[in-house]
Design a protein around this motif. Sequence first.
Motif, PDB file in Angstrom:
ATOM      1  N   LEU B 179       0.831  -1.209   0.000  1.00 47.82           N
ATOM      2  CA  LEU B 179       0.000   0.000   0.000  1.00 47.82           C
ATOM      3  C   LEU B 179       0.863   1.257   0.000  1.00 47.82           C
ATOM      4  O   LEU B 179       1.999   1.247   0.488  1.00 47.82           O
ATOM      5  CB  LEU B 179      -0.902  -0.002   1.239  1.00 47.82           C
ATOM      6  CG  LEU B 179      -1.834  -1.213   1.382  1.00 47.82           C
ATOM      7  CD1 LEU B 179      -2.573  -1.157   2.714  1.00 47.82           C
ATOM      8  CD2 LEU B 179      -2.819  -1.287   0.221  1.00 47.82           C
ATOM      9  N   ASP B 180       0.311   2.345  -0.520  1.00 46.35           N
ATOM     10  CA  ASP B 180       1.054   3.613  -0.471  1.00 46.35           C
ATOM     11  C   ASP B 180       0.972   4.198   0.938  1.00 46.35           C
ATOM     12  O   ASP B 180       0.248   3.685   1.794  1.00 46.35           O
ATOM     13  CB  ASP B 180       0.526   4.590  -1.529  1.00 46.35           C
ATOM     14  CG  ASP B 180      -0.927   4.956  -1.287  1.00 46.35           C
ATOM     15  OD1 ASP B 180      -1.354   4.984  -0.108  1.00 46.35           O
ATOM     16  OD2 ASP B 180      -1.655   5.176  -2.275  1.00 46.35           O
ATOM     17  N   THR B 181       1.709   5.243   1.176  1.00 47.70           N
ATOM     18  CA  THR B 181       1.839   5.788   2.530  1.00 47.70           C
ATOM     19  C   THR B 181       0.487   6.148   3.134  1.00 47.70           C
ATOM     20  O   THR B 181       0.165   5.755   4.258  1.00 47.70           O
ATOM     21  CB  THR B 181       2.713   7.064   2.509  1.00 47.70           C
ATOM     22  OG1 THR B 181       3.846   6.793   1.700  1.00 47.70           O
ATOM     23  CG2 THR B 181       3.148   7.440   3.905  1.00 47.70           C
ATOM     24  N   HIS B 182      -0.296   6.872   2.371  1.00 48.60           N
ATOM     25  CA  HIS B 182      -1.575   7.340   2.900  1.00 48.60           C
ATOM     26  C   HIS B 182      -2.488   6.173   3.281  1.00 48.60           C
ATOM     27  O   HIS B 182      -3.048   6.134   4.376  1.00 48.60           O
ATOM     28  CB  HIS B 182      -2.260   8.228   1.858  1.00 48.60           C
ATOM     29  CG  HIS B 182      -3.507   8.858   2.373  1.00 48.60           C
ATOM     30  ND1 HIS B 182      -4.750   8.286   2.229  1.00 48.60           N
ATOM     31  CD2 HIS B 182      -3.710  10.010   3.074  1.00 48.60           C
ATOM     32  CE1 HIS B 182      -5.651   9.050   2.784  1.00 48.60           C
ATOM     33  NE2 HIS B 182      -5.050  10.111   3.317  1.00 48.60           N
ATOM     34  N   THR B 183      -2.566   5.226   2.377  1.00 52.92           N
ATOM     35  CA  THR B 183      -3.427   4.069   2.643  1.00 52.92           C
ATOM     36  C   THR B 183      -2.882   3.250   3.805  1.00 52.92           C
ATOM     37  O   THR B 183      -3.639   2.714   4.619  1.00 52.92           O
ATOM     38  CB  THR B 183      -3.529   3.186   1.385  1.00 52.92           C
ATOM     39  OG1 THR B 183      -3.593   4.029   0.245  1.00 52.92           O
ATOM     40  CG2 THR B 183      -4.754   2.325   1.422  1.00 52.92           C
ATOM     41  N   SER B 184      -1.552   3.183   3.893  1.00 48.26           N
ATOM     42  CA  SER B 184      -0.933   2.462   5.009  1.00 48.26           C
ATOM     43  C   SER B 184      -1.358   3.078   6.331  1.00 48.26           C
ATOM     44  O   SER B 184      -1.733   2.364   7.271  1.00 48.26           O
ATOM     45  CB  SER B 184       0.594   2.521   4.902  1.00 48.26           C
ATOM     46  OG  SER B 184       1.007   1.904   3.717  1.00 48.26           O
ATOM     47  N   VAL B 185      -1.321   4.388   6.405  1.00 49.62           N
ATOM     48  CA  VAL B 185      -1.702   5.059   7.647  1.00 49.62           C
ATOM     49  C   VAL B 185      -3.189   4.825   7.933  1.00 49.62           C
ATOM     50  O   VAL B 185      -3.585   4.622   9.085  1.00 49.62           O
ATOM     51  CB  VAL B 185      -1.365   6.576   7.573  1.00 49.62           C
ATOM     52  CG1 VAL B 185      -1.792   7.278   8.859  1.00 49.62           C
ATOM     53  CG2 VAL B 185       0.130   6.766   7.347  1.00 49.62           C
ATOM     54  N   GLU B 186      -3.991   4.791   6.885  1.00 52.31           N
ATOM     55  CA  GLU B 186      -5.422   4.490   7.066  1.00 52.31           C
ATOM     56  C   GLU B 186      -5.611   3.114   7.702  1.00 52.31           C
ATOM     57  O   GLU B 186      -6.392   2.943   8.637  1.00 52.31           O
ATOM     58  CB  GLU B 186      -6.147   4.500   5.710  1.00 52.31           C
ATOM     59  CG  GLU B 186      -6.612   5.863   5.285  1.00 52.31           C
ATOM     60  CD  GLU B 186      -7.362   5.808   3.950  1.00 52.31           C
ATOM     61  OE1 GLU B 186      -7.920   6.817   3.568  1.00 52.31           O
ATOM     62  OE2 GLU B 186      -7.369   4.730   3.309  1.00 52.31           O
TER      63      GLU B 186
END
Lengths: 405, 251
Positions: B179-186
């Motif tokens: 996953l990309d960073t944003h989705t990872s944080v989600e």
Amino acid sequence: MRTKRFVDIAVESILKNKMRSLLTMLGIIIGVGAVMMMVAVGQGAKSQIRASIDNLGTNLIVVTPGSSSQGGVSRGAGSFNRLTVQDAEAIKRESLLLSGVSPVIMAPTQAIGGQGNWRTVVLGVSTDYPMIRDWTVSSGRLFDSEDQSSMRKVAVIGATVAKNLFPDQDPVGQDLRLRDVPFQIIGVLQAKGQTANGNDQDDVVLAPFTTVQTRLAGHQFIGQILASTALSSDIPAAEDEVRSIMREQHKLAPYDGDDFTVRNQTDIMDAEASTTDVMTLLLAAIAGISLLVGGIGIMNIMLVSVTERTREIGIRMAIGARGSDVLSQFLVESIVLSVIGGALGVGLGFAGAKTIAGLTGWSTAIAPAMVALAIGFSAAVGIFFGFYPARKAAQLNPIEALRYE
Amino acid sequence: MDTRDLVIQASGLKKIYGTGGSEVHALRGVDLRVARGEMVAIMGASGSGKSTLMNILGCLDQPTEGVYMLDGVRVDGLDRDELADIRNREIGFVFQGFNLLARTTALDNVELPLLYDRSGRKLDTKAMARATLERVGLGDRMDHQPSELSGGQQQRVAIARALITNPAIILADEPTGNLDTHTSVEVLALFQELNRQGATILLVTHEPSIAAYAPRVVEMRDGLVVRDHATQELHDATSDLQDLEPLEVAS
Ligand SMILES: Nc1ncnc2c1ncn2[C@@H]1O[C@H](COP(=O)(O)OP(=O)(O)OP(=O)(O)O)[C@@H](O)[C@H]1O
Ligand SMILES: [Mg+2]
């Protein structure tokens, strides 16, 4: 509940690959279709044979030369024809139970008359013959004992002969040349149609045996003696009677075997039926082989499916599917595949039987028990050939399965 | 630490792959205790044995040596069927590659573990799957198949699938790896939220930035635990997400 789930999963996975599923089922479809068709047609043929043997006349007894105990060899080169007109006359004279007796002399003949010529068979018979066979004339008359004793050259022709030689003319009173001997046509037989084997019963000429023997056959021996009883309950006793008269006629010593064979209608029917049984068996073998091939097709595609879905199996195992759950899933899938194939095969068999019925005019019947058996057999094929792939799936290592690309 | 409330209690775990000269010692004596309600990140270089440990803790594999108690029950030495039942009841897996069933709706994917439930209780599996999907914020995507969902959404379906049986522990092996960073944080925000609601979570990651969302970090090297410490600067994914949000809108 669990089984229903597995069936749902199986149906879903089959629907996801419609074309492949159909091709996989093809072997089973054709196999089951062939079985159904063959059984239906076999049944039809059997009842047809029964009908045509009933057509022979009622309470029939047939005497043929040669011993039946010698089997099929008896009529080979070694044995010679031992039935004579005298035998027939003796039976007629001495029997108490028979209502009619007739020698039958068969003479294949070129018949010339009316429009041209026609290859047919002349039957030299006695006046009892039409009664034994239950035959009547549609026009003219049958020959009588006067014609017979005077060896008159009179003939009664079958409907096929009439149609071919005298298409637009009443044959009665016309001339007919049989082997260059002029006969007068005195009657036309009622049409009877074909036998089960496709023999045309109307392609025949009847003439007094006395005339045929002297004018056409040129020898004293006859092909068979036909007789009938008034009551069907008399048949066994009448057969014994005929046998003892024949033995006396042929001057056989007590230790000699019969040199003739006496059969009744049921014996003939059984013999005919056993021919179709052999055919049925052969077709069943072919059907069995195609089911085997169909089963191997299912096994093959299930193995492919297990490999393709290795990751899915890994996922299911990771979230708690036991080996037996995976086994059931794939086994149910192969059973559903083969049962659907079996059902489609039953449909195909139905359609095929209907088509054959339409073409031949036979009655074909598919019994409900047959349908159940076919479906059950398909399921068995599914279990048998699905088990190995399913077990292979069940024994996968979940970690390796999950990592499978 | 109260032993009765230990979800994971492993000591001396060893795993040796292969035999003879080509033996690989993937685990060389790992001790690990995880209490109920903890959220632990496992870090370490590639090949240090993280996945091997997760597989054993997840009852997908058996240790060559050592004792493993899951939720108070000794599980090393159980047979395949028993392990399958334990995976079903006690463990929720979240994988790096999502591992959802293709051409199967989110709802059916989430329902799946309940179909293998052997406790015999009567469950409204569809209703439970719906409720769980709503819990991970996918109430409006229930009838979508994996191919119709983004990576982040797929991973949330996978998390819902892990949650639905209310397992003793959720094991996530590099859940943000794809996953990309944003989705990872989600996804991490979801894990933190679930953890706040009481779920015990063990997650493997390469990235210190992801490990920073777990209060406790276990570091591995060459098949051994070399460090086990509390995170100094614990991040809150939900608030980080708010900082990231404008970026997302701009792109
Ligand atoms: N099935 C196996 N057979 C043989 N060796 C294996 C097997 N699985 C793992 N290994 C070995 O065990 C060691 C640990 O592997 P593991 O997958 O646990 O590492 P990891 O920490 O998860 O690495 P990564 O961060 O790359 O995922 C590696 O040296 C690996 O090659
Ligand atoms: Mg790994």
